[in-house]
Design an enzyme around this catalytic site. Sequence first.
Site, PDB file in Angstrom:
ATOM      1  CG  ASP A  47       9.460  28.563 -40.074  1.00 41.50           C
ATOM      2  OD1 ASP A  47       9.262  29.771 -40.380  1.00 41.50           O
ATOM      3  OD2 ASP A  47      10.612  28.028 -40.055  1.00 41.50           O
ATOM      4  CB  SER A  48       6.116  32.825 -38.498  1.00 43.50           C
ATOM      5  OG  SER A  48       5.215  32.748 -39.525  1.00 43.50           O
ATOM      6  CG  ASP A  86       8.586  29.023 -44.180  1.00 48.76           C
ATOM      7  OD1 ASP A  86       9.568  28.787 -44.904  1.00 48.76           O
ATOM      8  OD2 ASP A  86       8.514  29.475 -43.305  1.00 48.76           O
ATOM      9  CE  LYS A 116      10.092  31.588 -46.092  1.00 45.74           C
ATOM     10  NZ  LYS A 116      11.109  31.259 -45.027  1.00 45.74           N
ATOM     11  CD  GLU A 118      14.616  29.990 -42.338  1.00 44.84           C
ATOM     12  OE1 GLU A 118      15.527  29.762 -41.571  1.00 44.84           O
ATOM     13  OE2 GLU A 118      13.348  30.345 -41.605  1.00 44.84           O
ATOM     14  CD  GLU A 185      13.302  37.088 -41.000  1.00 43.72           C
ATOM     15  OE1 GLU A 185      12.727  36.131 -41.955  1.00 43.72           O
ATOM     16  OE2 GLU A 185      12.857  37.321 -40.003  1.00 43.72           O
TER      17      GLU A 185
HETATM   18  O1  KIV Z   1       7.949  31.915 -41.200  1.00 42.03           O
HETATM   19  C1  KIV Z   1       7.532  33.015 -41.732  1.00 42.03           C
HETATM   20  O2  KIV Z   1       6.680  33.581 -41.649  1.00 42.03           O
HETATM   21  C2  KIV Z   1       8.435  33.875 -42.708  1.00 42.03           C
HETATM   22  C3  KIV Z   1       8.262  35.162 -43.125  1.00 42.03           C
HETATM   23  C4  KIV Z   1       8.544  35.899 -42.010  1.00 42.03           C
HETATM   24  C5  KIV Z   1       8.996  35.532 -44.167  1.00 42.03           C
HETATM   25  O3  KIV Z   1       9.389  32.988 -43.042  1.00 42.03           O
END
Ligand code: KIV
Length: 296
Positions: A47-48, A86, A116, A118, A185
């Site tokens: 989600d970055s 994510d 993924k 969180e 992280e």
């Molecule tokens: O969103 C992302 O890129 C991440 C990674 C940095 C682990 O969650």
Amino acid sequence: MSLQKVTIKKIIEKKQKGEKIVTITSYDYSFAKIVDESDIDLILVGDSLSMVMLGYKNTLSVTMDEMIHHTKAVSRGVSNALVVGDMPFLSYKVDIVDAVKNAGRFIQEGGAEAVKVEGGTEICPTIKAIINADIEVMGHIGLTPQAIYRFGGFMVQGKTVDAAKKLVMDAINLQKTGVFSIVLESIPWQISKLITSAVDIPTIGIGAGPYCDGQILVIHDMLGIFTDFKPKFLKYFGNIGDSIRNALHSYKNEVEMGNYPGIEHSYEFPQDDLDDIDEWFETIDIAEEVSKINKD
Ligand code: KIV
């Protein structure tokens, strides 16, 4: 080089064999293809992308539809690496049924092989429900960027005895719930080392020191493309941002100077017919042709 498809089983076996797991983010077809050809084990459609692709100030703005759009593009470029989608802010913490449906979209529409999420112990019932729907889950603890307003910013986590104990227990509970690996992280390296020894599943570190079972970085960060800020843990492995700037500067110069495109970049009209075209061109009155077109 012929590469082999990476599966979740292989990722877990790497920890057992003491082999490091190399992972990176990607958000589009072309980057994903290069990453895949580079023998990277796992690609996270993080989600970055909210920040590095879409220009938002944090990861809270990206939506499910945007995540699916990018996950589809990545999946189209990947043959070997394990693709993980994510789950974005509000897509899994409001309602468990929605969480399962949204996780399912990453698999069914996005072509990902896992998702993924969180969060620690508090998110275990949701993870259980997703796994019960036969969807593999990667955990993520420590600095979970979807909670930055709760943390008060992008702060290192697990710096007190209580906070560190909570992280260790979170990791143990995530493993018990069935996640296949956990992203750690921005955690002090001693605590990541402890967590890594406490669980049988792989830990994937980002700002979590050298003792994790694997590492992940945001591809735009490590290539020097996204330079809005540089956390302590980040190392530039290239400076593609400057390469792009240099290439664009050369392109602008060459177009302005008339050096690009040259004849070698151009298509050829058959030489034998060229005289016919030239003769015809002499005979036409362009102004008259234009006024005919305008009348039509
Ligand atoms: O969103 C992302 O890129 C991440 C990674 C940095 C682990 O969650």
